[in-house]
Write a protein that holds these residues in place. Structure first.
Motif: not given
Lengths: 492, 492
Positions: B270-281
């Protein structure tokens, strides 16, 4: 080579398309959004608002407007330019810092209001409301450009109207509405529906009635939500509804009401799709459509005759003697505190109260610390009995918590306009009752589409009504309609 | 005072939020949009694409990237910057004129492809496909910066992989897959489910199974659509499904497949929510999750034991003798032309064929005029029988019509990765079958979440798999799994 007008319209079309996207995000939130998605959704909404705000204040819009040659434009194009200019001026007058602050405070205030209402504690809400009022006064001052602040606020919802005009109009409405309320409530109460009404049957009936009133399901859909609303313009206009098991009128009339709003949006000339002209022109004119569908048509004696057999087909025995009883039940006037539950006689008294109070708040005649007492005093004067608790009084509506000042009077303007339209419609279609009694709404909805709905934002609100009826709107047709209808119903 | 990194991340968060909005518009279109709203919707989509394109090419992003001081950044922040830089370079390398032209042509091409497929007439599609290929070659050249064009295209879907690496990997897969297919199809066919399976019961079972595989309904929802898909990231990840009355496996396994995609998105930190890291790679790693959920877990003998009693509870008698027969039916290998209907043995042969053909097209080894013949020749070589008509051959997939070149190989990469992950999972959870037989997927889904899903885009695709399994991915685990499983099932 494009002209400044071409550039302006291309920009406006994209903005209109993005406004539809943002609006549909709101629909999604109220109908289908997973309940665990609230935090992410508020970031999505804020990002869309940021995009729209940047477009609305885009300096190129100001450049195009300045470079525009209006000589060659049609009346329609001039109307587009008028709406674009208004939106640009509105957006650029308010400092970005102030807009952001209002968004921040009202977002918080809505939660605090909901808690205060649940706790029946106005004092818990008052400091936050005072913050909202202060920010809205500041915004109004920025918008007013030196003129009257409340007038400036009204332009967001009913362009062209002023506080003084409302004051005069509402001043003429109030005594006759108070007198009618008193006379009606002195009479024996109307019969009422009792029992439990199957949800699936309610759903089928309300869908059928939506179709009868001209809602186009190919360009719409009906979903369940906590509050009924209509959302979207053009080819994608969705409504929501809810079911009360013991009160089939709730779903039925809220559906007809929302179909009035939705039909207005669906029936705008397709040439205006995704342009500033492509939506209903104001909140008041919008409400005139929802109200005439719901009340002057939907609660008419003739239509209740058709509904009587439809409801008996849907639910079996209704526990009422005949069509006249159903008509009386659908038009019952009862004591009550809550605006959204009010009948045609009392509804506008709720609005007049709120309009006077909010105008006094904005002009600093009163402060938030005076509001509860002022509300209660006025309520007792107009309704004849005292408010029993804040959730039935000053805390009942969400509007002020989210910064909506200047919005309330559009409800009554809508009723006044509906009265005017109904008068003109009756003249244009003398055998209207025969059609309504057969469940044939087409003569009414066709007339409204042709005279009013298809024009979208082409004319200013008052001109929109005047062009449809052939005369400037007044309160007289509404008052005459109410006094005649409820005089007969209650044997006055 | 904000740093360039702060500015970059604030911008990226808003872009990510807007990408979610655009994605949800796609979900809406496939599930709930009124059918008369298509024209308006395409303007809305185009306006959102315009907004996103402007953000992706925003020169401030370039300035912030140039001004960035990376010494103080954490590994996570560096990964954010890496993804932001890649997206910026990608967006700014392609001229706006070319992007718009590709959007215009592919939008038209999709309709022409659909008509050509319905008419079984490749020649009706070929000139349009040639236009698409020509534009995509031009885009690939712009992206490649002088390097290999197909390699550049692959980066949109599977960053870090090259065409030569695919060639080597797929070259090792192909002979053993062809040999396995031949051996299996020489054996008597598997038993099959027959009868009609109640839709409501299918719905209940697939919802139960979605929950068993860890899909979080508080942050998701299941709707019907023509094609099953998963949509969204973070707190709002929705899947769709469809029902085939005579084939309950269709709904069941497409649901498990989409739950694999959706769980990956739901389980990112959840720390990556709505950031480039926040989805499957990548598409390949995404497909590894959907495939291991669907196949290595969902079609395992142990899980079919649990499913046997669930399906009998849901549908009554299945017309099959026992759990083993259900296992055989769920893993039947049959002759067929269509990729999306293919079993585990034959699926990758479909992909290898497409990958080789599209790489040859992009490198100009072949032209569109050679494509149908090349397809049919290769199909007969790998599958042992001839294509009977273009809709069963070169016209079957939508991908090329909409400009997806470099996408097909990610399906097989996903299967290869799933093989590696399955091998490591079996070592980490030696008693996995006992859990699967009890319908307890948690040891598997917890392991995948912890080792892979929660990291989102933190590592490059190959490193993502290597970090989860402890070794560089190879094709060997997948091939060994397939040869063992289908060798036993078909008595080889």
């Amino acid at each position: 080579m494009t002209t400044p007008f071409d550039d302006l319209m291309a920009h406006a079309r994209e903005t209109a398309a993005l406004e539809q996207v943002a609006g549909r995000l709101g629909w999604d939130q109220e109908t289908v959004m997973p309940r665990g998605a609230a935090a992410q959704r508020s970031e999505e909404m804020a990002a869309m608002e940021g995009v729209l705000h940047a477009r609305r204040t885009d300096p190129r819009v100001g450049d195009w407007l300045a470079a525009l040659e209006t000589d060659t434009l049609t009346a329609e194009d001039l109307a587009q330019v008028r709406l674009i200019r208004r939106a640009f001026d509105r957006a650029t007058r308010v400092p970005a810092r102030l807009s952001a602050e209002i968004a921040r405070v009202t977002s918080r205030a809505q939660g605090i209001w909901a808690e205060a209402r649940a706790a029946d504690d106005f004092d818990a809400f008052a400091p936050t409301l005072a913050e909202v009022v202060s920010l809205k006064r500041e915004e109004g001052a920025a918008l007013s450009n030196g003129g009257d602040v409340y007038d400036a606020m009204l332009q967001d919802y009913e362009p062209g109207i002023t506080g003084n005009e409302l004051d005069a109009l509402f001043g003429r409405l109030r005594p006759r509405l108070v007198a009618l309320r008193e006379a009606v409530l002195a009479r024996p109460p109307a019969p009422a529906l009792t029992g439990v009404f199957d949800e699936a049957a309610q759903m089928r009936l309300s869908r059928k009635v939506a179709g009868v009133f001209g809602y186009d399901m190919k360009r719409g859909r009906v979903d369940k939500a906590v509050h009924p609303f209509s959302s979207g313009s053009g080819q994608d206009v969705r409504i929501t509804t809810r079911t009360a098991p013991t009160d089939p009128f709730n779903r039925l009339y809220s559906t007809i009401h929302e179909v009035g709003h939705a039909a207005y949006e669906q029936n705008v000339d397709p040439r205006y799709l995704l342009t500033p002209l492509g939506s209903g022109v104001s909140m008041g004119v919008h409400e005139s459509q929802s109200r005439i569908y719901e009340n002057q048509l939907g609660r008419s004696r003739a239509f209740l005759g058709w509904l009587w057999s439809e409801m008996r087909d849907a639910f079996g025995d209704l526990g009422l003697a005949d069509e006249d009883s159903l008509y009386a039940a659908a038009n019952g006037v009862h004591r009550g505190y809550i605006r959204t539950e009010a009948d045609e006689v009392q509804y506008n008294l709720h609005i007049l109260l709120r309009t006077d109070l909010e105008r006094a708040l904005i002009s600093r005649e009163i402060e938030v610390s005076d509001l509860e007492e002022a509300w209660n005093r006025r309520f007792e004067a107009d309704f004849g009995y005292a408010v029993d608790r804040p959730s039935n009084g000053v805390l009942q509506d969400v509007h002020w918590s989210v910064g909506l000042f200047g919005y309330f009077p559009t409800y009554t303007l809508g009723n006044v306009y509906a009265g005017c339209l109904h008068g003109a419609l009756r003249k244009a279609v003398p055998d209207l009752d025969a059609h309504l009694a057969a469940g044939d709404l087409a003569p009414a909805t066709d007339w409204l589409r042709d005279k009013l709905q298809r024009h979208g934002g082409l004319r200013e609100p008052l001109d929109t009504i005047a062009a449809a009826t052939g005369e400037a709107p007044t309160e007289e047709p509404l008052l005459a309609y109410l006094e005649t209808k409820f005089g007969a119903l209650y044997g006055l």
